[in-house]
Design an enzyme around this catalytic site. Structure first.
Site, PDB file in Angstrom:
ATOM      1  N   TYR A  58       0.848  -1.198   0.000  1.00 47.15           N
ATOM      2  CA  TYR A  58       0.000   0.000   0.000  1.00 47.15           C
ATOM      3  C   TYR A  58       0.876   1.238   0.000  1.00 47.15           C
ATOM      4  CZ  TYR A  58      -4.907  -1.066   0.034  1.00 47.15           C
ATOM      5  OH  TYR A  58      -6.158  -1.408  -0.358  1.00 47.15           O
ATOM      6  N   GLU A  60      -0.655   4.841  -0.153  1.00 42.91           N
ATOM      7  CA  GLU A  60      -1.509   6.033  -0.304  1.00 42.91           C
ATOM      8  C   GLU A  60      -0.702   7.291  -0.050  1.00 42.91           C
ATOM      9  OE1 GLU A  60      -4.513   4.585   2.205  1.00 42.91           O
ATOM     10  OE2 GLU A  60      -5.857   4.061   0.577  1.00 42.91           O
ATOM     11  N   ASP A 204      -7.636  14.380 -24.100  1.00 34.81           N
ATOM     12  CA  ASP A 204      -7.603  12.947 -23.780  1.00 34.81           C
ATOM     13  C   ASP A 204      -6.920  12.261 -24.955  1.00 34.81           C
ATOM     14  OD1 ASP A 204      -8.050  10.255 -23.531  1.00 34.81           O
ATOM     15  OD2 ASP A 204     -10.171  10.436 -22.995  1.00 34.81           O
ATOM     16  N   THR A 230      -4.500   6.680 -21.267  1.00 32.45           N
ATOM     17  CA  THR A 230      -4.234   5.346 -20.762  1.00 32.45           C
ATOM     18  C   THR A 230      -2.782   5.043 -21.119  1.00 32.45           C
ATOM     19  OG1 THR A 230      -5.110   4.502 -22.836  1.00 32.45           O
ATOM     20  CG2 THR A 230      -6.562   4.385 -20.935  1.00 32.45           C
ATOM     21  N   LYS A 233      -2.470   1.487 -24.652  1.00 38.46           N
ATOM     22  CA  LYS A 233      -2.902   1.445 -26.064  1.00 38.46           C
ATOM     23  C   LYS A 233      -1.668   1.615 -26.955  1.00 38.46           C
ATOM     24  CE  LYS A 233      -7.659   2.818 -25.110  1.00 38.46           C
ATOM     25  NZ  LYS A 233      -7.890   3.605 -23.906  1.00 38.46           N
ATOM     26  N   ARG A 239      -1.963  -1.931 -18.298  1.00 42.81           N
ATOM     27  CA  ARG A 239      -3.262  -1.255 -18.173  1.00 42.81           C
ATOM     28  C   ARG A 239      -3.123  -0.216 -17.075  1.00 42.81           C
ATOM     29  NH1 ARG A 239      -6.513  -3.904 -21.389  1.00 42.81           N
ATOM     30  NH2 ARG A 239      -8.109  -2.356 -21.048  1.00 42.81           N
TER      31      ARG A 239
HETATM   32  N1  DSN Z   1     -12.496   1.093 -24.468  1.00 44.66           N
HETATM   33  C1  DSN Z   1     -11.557   1.962 -25.148  1.00 44.66           C
HETATM   34  C2  DSN Z   1     -11.600   1.787 -26.605  1.00 44.66           C
HETATM   35  O1  DSN Z   1     -11.774   0.660 -27.061  1.00 44.66           O
HETATM   36  O2  DSN Z   1     -11.424   2.742 -27.331  1.00 44.66           O
HETATM   37  C3  DSN Z   1     -11.740   3.370 -24.782  1.00 44.66           C
HETATM   38  O3  DSN Z   1     -11.744   3.493 -23.408  1.00 44.66           O
END
Ligand code: DSN
Length: 429
Positions: A58, A60, A204, A230, A233, A239
């Site tokens: 942990y 925090e 974003d 994120t 990707k 993740r």
């Molecule tokens: N779920 C993602 C996507 O497939 O674009 C976006 O959060």
């Protein structure tokens, strides 16, 4: 006991049922042409960092100011991740704790807006994200969300519409970002509009952060108050989420992430993010980002040559949207059939879609994963052929009665699997 060899069973022995499911998923990811635009293959190093003792801890708070003891190594790990994220994107401040993109977006809103404030974002059906104010998202429930779309004539983002909605509604915050838009975003134009109406600009870049890091998409960092993404990707990390912001928003962003929204950060993910940022700082990552663009353009050309209609006529980034209307196919059936044939992608709404969101008119196709496997422009003709053959098969069968036993499925799947065998899957083999 001291001096004794570790007798602990490994996963295979401790939980053979779960182990077998994971190995099957490995095989599925190896044997498929993975074209879901938001997915990728994380490297072996990223996966290794994810599966460590850091999951036990942990933490925090923030480095140097935590609510727990035992931070000897967790603090330097988080500091390393922060340093690398700032270097990668040229940002004043980085918060590496968000669990994923949606919490990162909520944190941006919590930091900069009050409940009930007006926010302006791209609508989900036009290619935006749930968390940019879509009505059933917390961002559409707790904020007064106004949504922009794309132009009906060419399906391009309409900055005149963004400007006129901003002038009319005077939002506190404007979102620039998407989940399914195949063209370059003009962050400078968004910033100009935000400045004119006195709004914060939040970018974003979840889908395109790897492209931004790789220098093949303009960066929002010089233009936006806050940038969220994120890390799994195009960035090829674990993740997770990341927030970058101007120095003046540092405190508000940190406070919004913890204690505003989250408890303890996921230190194993933080470590894996640090690895991914390190990988993205290498020259090879720039080549990877360039190859994504080259592959996307080549695949778009090949699909178009096969008579498929692409929304906006092509792509500037890592993804494209296929309008299946001229094939007489629904997106859900097409995606299901292709998946059975070993080509994994998702059904997606197209702008002004006459069909329902659960069975829309389009397919979203992205190339980050196949680029990570080493495919280049030369392989896109094969990928397009597999997609086209799967779609032709889908058109020959009744969606109601279709099963994966249809005669064309197994032979196509075998060819796809053989093709995939030539491209090692990072992190898997
Ligand atoms: N779920 C993602 C996507 O497939 O674009 C976006 O959060």
């Amino acid at each position: 006991m001291a001096g004794q060899a570790n007798q602990e069973p490994d996963l295979k022995t401790a939980d053979p049922e779960l182990y077998s499911l994971i190995r099957k998923e490995d095989a599925r990811q190896k044997d498929s042409i993975r074209l879901i635009a938001s997915e990728n293959y994380a490297s072996r190093a990223v996966l290794e960092a994810t599966g460590t003792s850091l999951t036990n801890k942990y933490a925090e708070g923030y480095p140097g100011r935590r609510y727990y003891e035992g931070m000897d190594f967790v603090d330097p790990i988080e500091e390393l991740a922060i340093r690398r994220a700032k270097a990668l994107f040229g940002a004043d401040h980085a918060n590496v704790q968000p669990y994923s993109g949606s919490p990162a977006n909520l944190a941006a809103l919590l930091a900069l807006c009050e409940p009930g404030d007006t926010i302006l974002g791209m609508s989900l059906p036009a290619g935006g994200h749930l968390t940019h104010g879509w009505k059933i998202s917390a961002t559409g429930i707790y904020y007064h969300a106004v949504q922009y779309g794309v132009r009906e004539s060419d399906n391009l983002m309409d900055m005149d519409q963004v400007r006129s909605l901003a002038r009319e509604h005077r939002p506190k915050l404007i979102w620039a970002g998407h989940s399914a838009y195949p063209r370059t975003l003009d962050f400078a134009a968004f910033a100009e509009i935000a400045k004119e109406v006195g709004a914060y600009l939040a970018a974003d870049i979840a889908h395109i952060s790897g492209l931004v890091a790789g220098g093949v998409h303009p960066s929002p960092v010089p233009h936006a108050d806050v940038v969220t993404t994120t890390t799994h990707k195009t960035l090829r990390g674990p993740r997770g989420g990341l927030i970058l912001c101007r120095k003046k928003h540092r405190k508000a962003i940190n406070k919004a992430v913890f204690p505003g929204l989250q408890g303890g950060p996921h230190n194993h993910s933080t470590a894996a993010k640090a690895v991914a940022f390190h990988e993205a700082l290498q020259p090879e990552f720039k080549a990877y980002a360039r190859q994504i663009i080259a592959n996307a353009k080549a695949l778009a050309e090949q699909l178009t040559a096969r008579g498929l209609e692409l929304v906006t006529g092509g792509t500037d980034n890592h993804l494209m949207l296929v309008n299946l209307t001229n094939r007489g196919l629904g997106g859900r059936h097409a995606a299901k059939v292709l998946n059975d044939c070993g080509v994994e992608l998702n059904a997606n709404a197209i702008p002004f879609d006459p069909r329902k969101p659960f069975d829309p008119s389009g397919l979203r196709i992205g190339v980050p994963s196949i680029t990570s496997r080493g495919m280049t422009e030369a392989h896109m003709a094969d990928v397009a052929r597999f997609i086209d053959e799967g779609l032709q098969g889908a058109a020959r069968v009744d969606p109601e009665g279709y099963t994966a036993a249809a005669d064309f499925v197994a032979p196509l799947r075998a060819r796809v699997q053989e093709f995939c065998g030539a491209f090692p899957a990072p992190g898997i083999a």
